[in-house]
Design an enzyme around this catalytic site. Structure first.
Site, PDB file in Angstrom:
ATOM      1  N   HIS A 134     -41.539 -71.508 -73.269  1.00  0.00           N
ATOM      2  CA  HIS A 134     -41.564 -70.127 -73.800  1.00  0.00           C
ATOM      3  C   HIS A 134     -41.564 -69.890 -75.451  1.00  0.00           C
ATOM      4  CE1 HIS A 134     -42.194 -65.952 -74.592  1.00  0.00           C
ATOM      5  NE2 HIS A 134     -42.362 -65.925 -73.259  1.00  0.00           N
ATOM      6  N   GLU A 180     -50.248 -69.489 -74.561  1.00  0.00           N
ATOM      7  CA  GLU A 180     -49.783 -67.968 -75.854  1.00  0.00           C
ATOM      8  C   GLU A 180     -49.503 -68.227 -77.150  1.00  0.00           C
ATOM      9  OE1 GLU A 180     -46.869 -65.540 -72.619  1.00  0.00           O
ATOM     10  OE2 GLU A 180     -45.935 -66.825 -73.677  1.00  0.00           O
TER      11      GLU A 180
HETATM   12  P1  PGA Z   1     -46.410 -59.473 -74.223  1.00  0.00           P
HETATM   13  O1  PGA Z   1     -45.554 -61.302 -74.435  1.00  0.00           O
HETATM   14  O2  PGA Z   1     -46.947 -59.860 -72.874  1.00  0.00           O
HETATM   15  O3  PGA Z   1     -45.070 -58.933 -74.877  1.00  0.00           O
HETATM   16  O4  PGA Z   1     -47.555 -60.173 -75.231  1.00  0.00           O
HETATM   17  C1  PGA Z   1     -46.045 -62.035 -73.423  1.00  0.00           C
HETATM   18  C2  PGA Z   1     -45.117 -63.351 -73.220  1.00  0.00           C
HETATM   19  O5  PGA Z   1     -44.782 -63.294 -74.350  1.00  0.00           O
HETATM   20  O6  PGA Z   1     -44.945 -63.789 -72.385  1.00  0.00           O
END
Ligand code: PGA
Length: 255
Positions: free
Chosen positions: A97, A167
């Site tokens: 992440h 992401e």
């Molecule tokens: P968010 O985060 O939905 O708060 O944008 C997604 C993530 O970091 O996995």
């Protein structure tokens, strides 16, 4: 994880909530929101895996972790291994992440985690994403490098066991309006698929690709239907049972 045909919605609670009691309550509410035709995964902080795992009674919901270490056991103070996660019934684990990469984790660390998870039979959710975009498309090269480096040492036959979570860092933690559009997401999905097939062969054409970053009830439908992703990774709104259940419901309504 039975996700060959089902969409996957992953709740990443990050470092929330603060107490076992709150975690248990949130687990129960999330369990109630589960939809039969969606595979929901709940990823609480590690100390709450036991208590939250017990709240997830629906058949279509499973327990996930937010991180893992690549070694099995030994002198690694503060780390958590694959066998430990398995003993809690963890089926899925997020790795790489951007918030962990910001704390110093590099592609090599991520690759060792992916490897350990695959070997242990836990589904890795490998996160990749660019900080910013540029008109020249250099961010695509960033994504490609991150993807391939984070999979280095993984056999081609094992790549299909990995879920790729795209992401973009610029969207994480923002409101729904700041998420990527469905059309732009689709371009990235095509790009990631091409990199995987070019590198690991045609048998990897169906690797599951999901999206995370400002997912909300208002955009979940478009992200899946137009973005052509296999699911969504939800951060801050997974802590809000009402919105999270709306995200699940709108995904369940997709044909
Ligand atoms: P968010 O985060 O939905 O708060 O944008 C997604 C993530 O970091 O996995």
């Amino acid at each position: 994880m039975n996700t060959k045909t089902k969409k996957i919605i992953i709740a990443n609670w990050k470092m929330n909530p603060l107490t076992i009691k709150e975690a248990e309550a949130l687990g129960k509410e999330t369990n109630r929101a589960a939809q039969k035709n969606i595979e929901t995964v709940v990823c609480p902080p590690a100390p709450f895996l036991g208590v939250v795992g017990k709240t997830l009674k629906s058949k279509s919901i499973s327990l996930g972790a937010q991180n893992v270490y690549g070694e099995k056991s030994g002198a690694f103070t503060g780390e958590i291994s694959v066998p430990m996660l398995k003993s809690f019934g963890v089926a899925v684990t997020i790795v790489g992440h951007s918030e962990r990469r910001a704390l110093g984790e590099n592609d090599q660390d991520v690759a060792s985690k992916v490897k350990a998870l695959v070997a242990g039979g836990i589904t890795p959710v490998l996160c990749i994403g660019e900080h910013t975009r540029d008109d020249g498309g250099a961010y695509l090269e960033v994504l490609k490098n991150q993807l391939l480096q984070s999979l280095s040492g993984i056999a081609a036959a094992a790549v299909k066991k990995v879920v790729i979570a795209y992401e973009p860092i610029w969207a994480i933690g923002k409101t729904g309006d700041d998420a990527i559009t469905g059309r732009h997401l689709h371009e990235i999905v095509i790009f990631i698929r091409k990199v995987l097939v070019d590198t690991y062969g045609k048998s990897n054409k169906d690797v599951r690709i999901i999206y995370g970053g400002a997912v909300a009830p208002e955009n979940a439908h478009e992200l899946i239907a137009e973005g052509m992703v296999d699911g969504l990774l939800v951060g801050h709104l997974s802590l809000k049972p009402k919105q999270f259940s709306q995200i699940l419901a709108s995904t369940a309504a997709l044909k």
